[in-house]
Design a protein around this motif. Structure first.
Motif, mmCIF file in Angstrom:
data_model
loop_
_atom_site.group_PDB
_atom_site.id
_atom_site.type_symbol
_atom_site.label_atom_id
_atom_site.label_comp_id
_atom_site.label_asym_id
_atom_site.label_seq_id
_atom_site.Cartn_x
_atom_site.Cartn_y
_atom_site.Cartn_z
ATOM 1 N N MET A 121 23.884 -32.933 -35.745
ATOM 2 C CA MET A 121 24.365 -31.410 -35.717
ATOM 3 C C MET A 121 23.285 -30.280 -35.808
ATOM 4 S SD MET A 121 27.494 -30.411 -38.042
ATOM 5 C CE MET A 121 28.600 -31.498 -38.686
ATOM 6 N N LYS A 122 23.480 -29.423 -34.945
ATOM 7 C CA LYS A 122 22.530 -28.374 -34.527
ATOM 8 C C LYS A 122 22.748 -27.280 -35.519
ATOM 9 C CE LYS A 122 20.991 -28.077 -29.756
ATOM 10 N NZ LYS A 122 21.397 -27.447 -28.486
ATOM 11 N N LYS A 123 21.510 -26.506 -35.727
ATOM 12 C CA LYS A 123 21.754 -25.318 -36.324
ATOM 13 C C LYS A 123 21.660 -23.976 -35.417
ATOM 14 C CE LYS A 123 19.183 -26.255 -40.525
ATOM 15 N NZ LYS A 123 18.118 -25.927 -41.401
ATOM 16 N N TYR A 124 22.781 -23.235 -35.634
ATOM 17 C CA TYR A 124 23.285 -22.072 -34.744
ATOM 18 C C TYR A 124 22.909 -21.185 -35.592
ATOM 19 C CZ TYR A 124 25.330 -25.465 -31.785
ATOM 20 O OH TYR A 124 25.277 -26.509 -30.634
ATOM 21 N N GLN A 125 22.242 -19.926 -34.818
ATOM 22 C CA GLN A 125 22.016 -18.559 -35.600
ATOM 23 C C GLN A 125 23.096 -17.669 -35.198
ATOM 24 O OE1 GLN A 125 19.455 -17.806 -37.642
ATOM 25 N NE2 GLN A 125 20.263 -15.711 -37.948
ATOM 26 N N ILE A 126 24.007 -17.148 -36.201
ATOM 27 C CA ILE A 126 24.989 -16.240 -35.730
ATOM 28 C C ILE A 126 24.676 -14.873 -36.102
ATOM 29 C CG2 ILE A 126 27.445 -15.776 -36.335
ATOM 30 C CD1 ILE A 126 27.046 -18.524 -35.427
ATOM 31 N N THR A 127 24.715 -13.924 -35.195
ATOM 32 C CA THR A 127 24.413 -12.505 -35.162
ATOM 33 C C THR A 127 25.619 -11.621 -34.809
ATOM 34 O OG1 THR A 127 23.246 -12.364 -33.031
ATOM 35 C CG2 THR A 127 21.924 -12.623 -35.153
ATOM 36 N N ILE A 128 25.589 -10.459 -35.648
ATOM 37 C CA ILE A 128 26.621 -9.316 -35.181
ATOM 38 C C ILE A 128 25.665 -8.030 -35.129
ATOM 39 C CG2 ILE A 128 28.778 -8.117 -35.601
ATOM 40 C CD1 ILE A 128 29.817 -10.593 -37.331
ATOM 41 N N ARG A 129 25.934 -7.599 -34.013
ATOM 42 C CA ARG A 129 25.165 -6.301 -33.720
ATOM 43 C C ARG A 129 26.070 -4.644 -33.522
ATOM 44 N NH1 ARG A 129 21.817 -10.081 -30.814
ATOM 45 N NH2 ARG A 129 19.831 -10.171 -31.875
ATOM 46 N N ASP A 130 25.341 -4.073 -33.894
ATOM 47 C CA ASP A 130 26.201 -2.731 -33.770
ATOM 48 C C ASP A 130 24.984 -1.512 -33.199
ATOM 49 O OD1 ASP A 130 27.941 -0.378 -33.992
ATOM 50 O OD2 ASP A 130 27.789 -0.337 -36.064
ATOM 51 N N LYS A 131 25.446 -1.159 -31.997
ATOM 52 C CA LYS A 131 24.502 -0.149 -31.339
ATOM 53 C C LYS A 131 23.112 -1.082 -31.196
ATOM 54 C CE LYS A 131 27.163 3.750 -32.540
ATOM 55 N NZ LYS A 131 27.329 4.821 -33.308
ATOM 56 N N GLY A 132 22.815 -2.177 -31.020
ATOM 57 C CA GLY A 132 21.434 -2.819 -31.010
ATOM 58 C C GLY A 132 20.839 -3.281 -32.215
ATOM 59 N N GLU A 133 21.516 -2.811 -33.307
ATOM 60 C CA GLU A 133 20.653 -3.307 -34.577
ATOM 61 C C GLU A 133 21.855 -4.354 -35.216
ATOM 62 O OE1 GLU A 133 19.748 -0.182 -37.366
ATOM 63 O OE2 GLU A 133 19.208 1.055 -35.755
#
Length: 137
Positions: A1-13
């Protein structure tokens, strides 16, 4: 299994970030959504490696509603019906913006045509003229 980086951005941040182990980006996204409700009504990015990235648009689960988005759109519709001149001003701004983008696109296209002509002339000088000279000799 791979590690995945999950990100949520609001107005670039970045507003939320987490790491999930999964066999595919879609599976990592589904695991993240299942374990982190409620989630902001924003696009979720799943990143892996140097150039690997995938994005998932809302709604992320059944019943997921963007509260701030609904408020803004209803407010805009309310303002447009109350004050039609404001809507016209917005339309004029959009037209001006599109005209500016069209002008910039035209400039870039002209520049690319000039570059293409220059490359053609260089190739002609490097190969065409020596070939003509050798054929005439």
């Amino acid at each position: 299994m791979k590690k995945y980086q999950i990100t949520i951005r609001d107005k670039g941040e970045t507003t939320q970030s987490d790491e999930v182990e999964a066999s595919s980006p879609k599976e990592a996204y589904e695991k993240y959504v299942a374990s982190n409700k409620p989630i902001p009504f924003k696009r979720i990015s799943v990143n892996w490696g140097m150039f690997g990235a995938d994005g998932f648009d809302p709604p992320h689960y059944e019943g997921h509603v963007g509260e701030s988005q609904d408020d803004e759109s209803s407010e805009t519709m309310k303002n447009d019906t109350e004050n039609p001149t404001q809507s016209t001003n917005k339309d004029e701004r959009v037209v001006k913006l599109l005209e500016a983008q069209n002008k910039k696109l035209s400039e870039v296209t002209t520049l690319l045509r000039a570059i293409r002509l220059g490359i053609f002339l260089i190739i002609l000088l490097a190969f065409g003229i020596p070939w003509i000279i050798s054929t005439l000799s």
